[in-house]
Design a protein around this motif. Structure first.
Motif, PDB file in Angstrom:
ATOM      1  N   ALA A 145      53.692  39.097  55.149  1.00  0.00           N
ATOM      2  CA  ALA A 145      53.133  38.689  53.818  1.00  0.00           C
ATOM      3  C   ALA A 145      51.795  37.813  54.118  1.00  0.00           C
ATOM      4  CB  ALA A 145      54.164  37.785  53.347  1.00  0.00           C
ATOM      5  N   TYR A 146      51.638  37.219  55.279  1.00  0.00           N
ATOM      6  CA  TYR A 146      50.558  36.369  55.496  1.00  0.00           C
ATOM      7  C   TYR A 146      49.377  37.289  55.611  1.00  0.00           C
ATOM      8  CZ  TYR A 146      53.509  32.199  55.856  1.00  0.00           C
ATOM      9  OH  TYR A 146      54.413  31.236  56.021  1.00  0.00           O
ATOM     10  N   GLY A 147      49.755  38.207  56.273  1.00  0.00           N
ATOM     11  CA  GLY A 147      48.634  39.324  56.558  1.00  0.00           C
ATOM     12  C   GLY A 147      48.020  39.907  55.112  1.00  0.00           C
ATOM     13  N   TYR A 148      49.081  40.327  54.257  1.00  0.00           N
ATOM     14  CA  TYR A 148      48.517  40.777  53.346  1.00  0.00           C
ATOM     15  C   TYR A 148      47.715  39.896  52.020  1.00  0.00           C
ATOM     16  CZ  TYR A 148      51.268  44.976  54.424  1.00  0.00           C
ATOM     17  OH  TYR A 148      51.960  46.034  54.901  1.00  0.00           O
ATOM     18  N   LEU A 149      48.136  38.631  52.384  1.00  0.00           N
ATOM     19  CA  LEU A 149      47.473  37.576  51.531  1.00  0.00           C
ATOM     20  C   LEU A 149      46.225  37.341  52.204  1.00  0.00           C
ATOM     21  CD1 LEU A 149      49.024  34.050  50.625  1.00  0.00           C
ATOM     22  CD2 LEU A 149      46.621  34.299  51.387  1.00  0.00           C
ATOM     23  N   ILE A 150      45.917  37.251  53.389  1.00  0.00           N
ATOM     24  CA  ILE A 150      44.539  37.363  54.026  1.00  0.00           C
ATOM     25  C   ILE A 150      43.642  38.531  53.560  1.00  0.00           C
ATOM     26  CG2 ILE A 150      43.226  37.314  56.100  1.00  0.00           C
ATOM     27  CD1 ILE A 150      45.596  35.637  57.403  1.00  0.00           C
ATOM     28  N   ARG A 151      44.196  39.655  53.543  1.00  0.00           N
ATOM     29  CA  ARG A 151      43.642  40.819  53.317  1.00  0.00           C
ATOM     30  C   ARG A 151      43.135  40.796  51.740  1.00  0.00           C
ATOM     31  NH1 ARG A 151      46.091  46.491  55.111  1.00  0.00           N
ATOM     32  NH2 ARG A 151      44.372  47.074  54.018  1.00  0.00           N
ATOM     33  N   LEU A 152      43.849  40.097  50.940  1.00  0.00           N
ATOM     34  CA  LEU A 152      43.498  40.197  49.630  1.00  0.00           C
ATOM     35  C   LEU A 152      42.323  38.969  49.406  1.00  0.00           C
ATOM     36  CD1 LEU A 152      47.063  40.016  47.845  1.00  0.00           C
ATOM     37  CD2 LEU A 152      45.264  41.827  47.437  1.00  0.00           C
ATOM     38  N   VAL A 153      42.577  38.020  50.149  1.00  0.00           N
ATOM     39  CA  VAL A 153      41.479  36.782  50.095  1.00  0.00           C
ATOM     40  C   VAL A 153      40.103  37.534  50.562  1.00  0.00           C
ATOM     41  CG1 VAL A 153      40.888  34.571  50.865  1.00  0.00           C
ATOM     42  CG2 VAL A 153      43.230  35.055  50.043  1.00  0.00           C
ATOM     43  N   VAL A 154      40.297  38.176  51.846  1.00  0.00           N
ATOM     44  CA  VAL A 154      38.950  38.643  52.192  1.00  0.00           C
ATOM     45  C   VAL A 154      38.314  39.864  51.174  1.00  0.00           C
ATOM     46  CG1 VAL A 154      37.949  40.172  54.162  1.00  0.00           C
ATOM     47  CG2 VAL A 154      39.476  38.468  54.621  1.00  0.00           C
ATOM     48  N   GLY A 155      39.149  40.374  50.627  1.00  0.00           N
ATOM     49  CA  GLY A 155      38.856  41.318  49.514  1.00  0.00           C
ATOM     50  C   GLY A 155      38.128  40.899  48.462  1.00  0.00           C
ATOM     51  N   LYS A 156      38.554  39.662  47.978  1.00  0.00           N
ATOM     52  CA  LYS A 156      38.114  39.133  47.049  1.00  0.00           C
ATOM     53  C   LYS A 156      37.877  37.632  47.066  1.00  0.00           C
ATOM     54  CE  LYS A 156      38.771  38.636  41.894  1.00  0.00           C
ATOM     55  NZ  LYS A 156      39.589  38.788  40.779  1.00  0.00           N
ATOM     56  N   PRO A 157      36.804  37.269  47.973  1.00  0.00           N
ATOM     57  CA  PRO A 157      36.644  35.811  48.057  1.00  0.00           C
ATOM     58  C   PRO A 157      36.444  34.787  46.736  1.00  0.00           C
ATOM     59  CG  PRO A 157      35.143  37.091  49.408  1.00  0.00           C
ATOM     60  CD  PRO A 157      35.675  37.997  48.371  1.00  0.00           C
ATOM     61  N   GLY A 158      37.426  33.874  46.897  1.00  0.00           N
ATOM     62  CA  GLY A 158      37.379  33.095  45.599  1.00  0.00           C
ATOM     63  C   GLY A 158      38.321  33.343  44.582  1.00  0.00           C
ATOM     64  N   ILE A 159      39.493  34.097  45.097  1.00  0.00           N
ATOM     65  CA  ILE A 159      40.407  34.694  44.399  1.00  0.00           C
ATOM     66  C   ILE A 159      41.320  33.491  43.927  1.00  0.00           C
ATOM     67  CG2 ILE A 159      41.949  35.012  46.372  1.00  0.00           C
ATOM     68  CD1 ILE A 159      42.880  37.545  44.579  1.00  0.00           C
ATOM     69  N   THR A 160      41.732  33.271  42.713  1.00  0.00           N
ATOM     70  CA  THR A 160      42.427  32.329  42.243  1.00  0.00           C
ATOM     71  C   THR A 160      44.174  32.501  42.896  1.00  0.00           C
ATOM     72  OG1 THR A 160      43.560  33.188  40.336  1.00  0.00           O
ATOM     73  CG2 THR A 160      41.250  32.072  39.980  1.00  0.00           C
ATOM     74  N   GLN A 161      44.545  31.200  42.920  1.00  0.00           N
ATOM     75  CA  GLN A 161      45.714  31.053  43.317  1.00  0.00           C
ATOM     76  C   GLN A 161      46.787  31.744  42.512  1.00  0.00           C
ATOM     77  OE1 GLN A 161      46.094  26.904  46.041  1.00  0.00           O
ATOM     78  NE2 GLN A 161      47.723  27.641  44.892  1.00  0.00           N
ATOM     79  N   LYS A 162      46.637  31.753  41.254  1.00  0.00           N
ATOM     80  CA  LYS A 162      47.394  32.553  40.247  1.00  0.00           C
ATOM     81  C   LYS A 162      47.402  34.009  40.403  1.00  0.00           C
ATOM     82  CE  LYS A 162      47.740  32.755  35.127  1.00  0.00           C
ATOM     83  NZ  LYS A 162      48.427  33.851  34.944  1.00  0.00           N
ATOM     84  N   GLU A 163      46.131  34.342  40.547  1.00  0.00           N
ATOM     85  CA  GLU A 163      45.936  35.817  40.863  1.00  0.00           C
ATOM     86  C   GLU A 163      46.732  36.465  41.992  1.00  0.00           C
ATOM     87  OE1 GLU A 163      42.461  39.304  40.912  1.00  0.00           O
ATOM     88  OE2 GLU A 163      41.887  37.342  40.645  1.00  0.00           O
ATOM     89  N   LEU A 164      46.464  35.734  43.176  1.00  0.00           N
ATOM     90  CA  LEU A 164      47.097  35.916  44.283  1.00  0.00           C
ATOM     91  C   LEU A 164      48.786  36.050  44.263  1.00  0.00           C
ATOM     92  CD1 LEU A 164      45.338  33.819  47.065  1.00  0.00           C
ATOM     93  CD2 LEU A 164      45.714  36.411  47.163  1.00  0.00           C
TER      94      LEU A 164
END
Length: 151
Positions: free
Chosen positions: A48-67
């Motif tokens: 789960a942490y790995g997928y979270l990091i991948r999303l953040v790297v894919g969209k820097p500045g992503i909101t916590q709500k979107e995550l």
């Protein structure tokens, strides 16, 4: 001579487990979670942490709500995840008004190749067991069922 009680009830009583979506889905979840934990062990992170990091790297500045929406987890769970990743210096938060944005650190970005490899390893392993066609079909059907049940 006493007659032994017939145990049809006991046999029928556990049969419902094998036709119960709740039980079979949880059983599958435990099996795939074990496999994912093994595949991601090389990264030092839970899947789960790995997928979270991948999303953040894919969209820097992503909101916590979107995550939390993309990962299908509650905001409080996401906050705990981000706290842990911030502690490992893999992501950082920035507050803009009432919105919290999440950015990857350089250390977080460096993990992406190993996270992608872990995802690939996981997929290869379950496809080797199930076959590609069944694995794709199960993934698709679970996605459709989840969408319908969440409405």
């Amino acid at each position: 001579m006493t007659k032994q009680p017939h145990n049809d009830f006991a046999q029928q009583d556990d049969a419902f487990l094998h036709s119960c979506m709740y039980f079979t889905t949880n059983r599958l979840s435990r099996a795939i979670t074990r496999m994912a934990d093994e595949a991601f062990a090389t990264t030092g992170l839970a899947p789960a942490y790995g997928y979270l990091i991948r999303l953040v790297v894919g969209k820097p500045g992503i909101t916590q709500k979107e995550l939390s929406e993309k990962l299908y987890i509650t905001p409080s769970t996401l906050t705990r995840f981000i706290d842990k990743l911030e502690g490992k210096r893999l992501v950082e938060r920035q507050v803009q008004g009432k919105t919290v944005l999440v950015y990857p650190t350089d250390k977080g970005k460096e993990l992406v190749p190993s996270l992608r490899q872990a995802s690939h390893t996981l997929k290869e392993k379950y496809e080797a067991i199930l076959g590609k066609e069944l694995a794709d079909q199960l993934t698709h059907n679970h996605e459709l069922a989840s969408e319908q049940l969440e409405r």
